[in-house]
Enzyme design. Sequence first.
Site, PDB file in Angstrom:
ATOM      1  N   ARG A 243       0.851  -1.187   0.000  1.00 41.95           N
ATOM      2  CA  ARG A 243       0.000   0.000   0.000  1.00 41.95           C
ATOM      3  C   ARG A 243       0.887   1.238   0.000  1.00 41.95           C
ATOM      4  NH1 ARG A 243      -3.442  -2.823  -1.370  1.00 41.95           N
ATOM      5  NH2 ARG A 243      -5.522  -3.153  -0.503  1.00 41.95           N
ATOM      6  N   GLU A 272      -3.848   7.134  -4.718  1.00 43.77           N
ATOM      7  CA  GLU A 272      -4.248   6.536  -6.005  1.00 43.77           C
ATOM      8  C   GLU A 272      -5.568   7.131  -6.489  1.00 43.77           C
ATOM      9  OE1 GLU A 272      -4.184   2.256  -5.755  1.00 43.77           O
ATOM     10  OE2 GLU A 272      -2.156   2.281  -4.947  1.00 43.77           O
ATOM     11  N   HIS A 290      -1.293  -0.509  -9.898  1.00 41.28           N
ATOM     12  CA  HIS A 290      -1.926  -1.386  -8.888  1.00 41.28           C
ATOM     13  C   HIS A 290      -2.465  -2.677  -9.526  1.00 41.28           C
ATOM     14  CE1 HIS A 290      -4.103  -1.428  -4.730  1.00 41.28           C
ATOM     15  NE2 HIS A 290      -3.882  -2.669  -5.160  1.00 41.28           N
TER      16      HIS A 290
HETATM   17  C1  8YV Z   1      -6.889  -5.839  -5.043  1.00 39.70           C
HETATM   18  C2  8YV Z   1      -5.115  -5.534  -3.246  1.00 39.70           C
HETATM   19  O1  8YV Z   1      -6.944  -5.723  -6.407  1.00 39.70           O
HETATM   20  O2  8YV Z   1      -6.374  -7.271  -2.317  1.00 39.70           O
HETATM   21  C3  8YV Z   1      -5.667  -6.324  -2.126  1.00 39.70           C
HETATM   22  O3  8YV Z   1      -5.347  -5.985  -0.976  1.00 39.70           O
HETATM   23  O4  8YV Z   1      -4.321  -4.698  -3.053  1.00 39.70           O
HETATM   24  C4  8YV Z   1      -5.455  -5.680  -4.673  1.00 39.70           C
HETATM   25  O5  8YV Z   1      -4.617  -6.646  -5.209  1.00 39.70           O
HETATM   26  C5  8YV Z   1      -7.803  -4.821  -4.461  1.00 39.70           C
HETATM   27  O6  8YV Z   1      -7.650  -4.690  -3.095  1.00 39.70           O
HETATM   28  C6  8YV Z   1      -9.226  -5.129  -4.749  1.00 39.70           C
HETATM   29  O7  8YV Z   1     -10.108  -4.505  -3.857  1.00 39.70           O
END
Ligand code: 8YV
Length: 328
Positions: A243, A272, A290
């Site tokens: 993140r 983002e 992402h």
């Molecule tokens: C997802 C992600 O695409 O799952 C996670 O924590 O960072 C991503 O890979 C995204 O969160 C979907 O809501």
Amino acid sequence: MARQEQMVILTRKLPDNVETRMRELFNAELNQTDVPLDRGQLIDAVERAHVLVPTVTDRIDADVIAAAGPQLKLIASFGTGVDHIDLKAARRAGIIVTNTPGVLTEDTADVVMSLILSVPRRLAEGDALVRGGEWNGWAPTGMLGHRINGKRLGIIGLGRIGQAVARRARGFGMSIHYHNRHAVHPEIEQELEATYWKDLDQMLSRMDIISINCPYTTATHHLLSRERLKKMPSHAYLVNAARGGIVDEEALTDLLASHQIAGAGLDVYENEPKVTEKLLTMRNVVLLPHIGSATIEGRLSMGDKVIINIKTFLDGHSPPDRVIDGMI
Ligand code: 8YV
């Protein structure tokens, strides 16, 4: 109320198969246009839904949860990270939160490994050179990068994804180091031949590449602060597919610009989809949108997990992927 009558609101478009199954099982309200809901629409959704299916692009903060109607009992998030949901507020409101762990581990680790390879070997730069018609042919000193084999990889957060990264990195001849709040089980350390660093600052100052693989919480906000980033040697690279908020993006940009950090591979950003403008002009960074878990297979499995969580819950059982506030 019968399960088929329970209103399940999806905030984003999900793969067709997932949406079809959702419609078969529940009274599903879809977002066909895939335009993220604005705050007003999100509040309208929590006022009506029995189950909300948000993604990382929805900010479910305490105010949104306070606006929820008493019928909202489950937030079944599509994704593993739950930093976009105020878990404490959800708990206080008696709303259960679930996520989709496990099914995106290998895909995310693949993207991390790609960044680990891309930045020191200047893959994106090379691609731009060829496409730009500026490549004049092979030269003994052309496009020199740095070797991966034999380098020290410092993983911040040796959880599921961190371990999957470590397994890949070992295949590329890297030595594995990690920082966690607590050391992992000795069997995992042995398998990965991983060295535990209790002190993050010490690890940062001794690694060639740092990969961030921990969850984003209040405790990890700007874990890589300006001060911490300055501990990295000037030849070192930073990779982040966890993140954006874990790193002080402005400080990282400054340190990259002044060559106090050699390069960075980023799949995530603090705000983002905004990316610090200056990063866009730098050659020593690789910037991805992402896409850590962006495979068709992964998205279908994530959808499956969401459905299983909802169905189990609506059938009166505890959903398998319940996120307990304080356990993250
Ligand atoms: C997802 C992600 O695409 O799952 C996670 O924590 O960072 C991503 O890979 C995204 O969160 C979907 O809501």
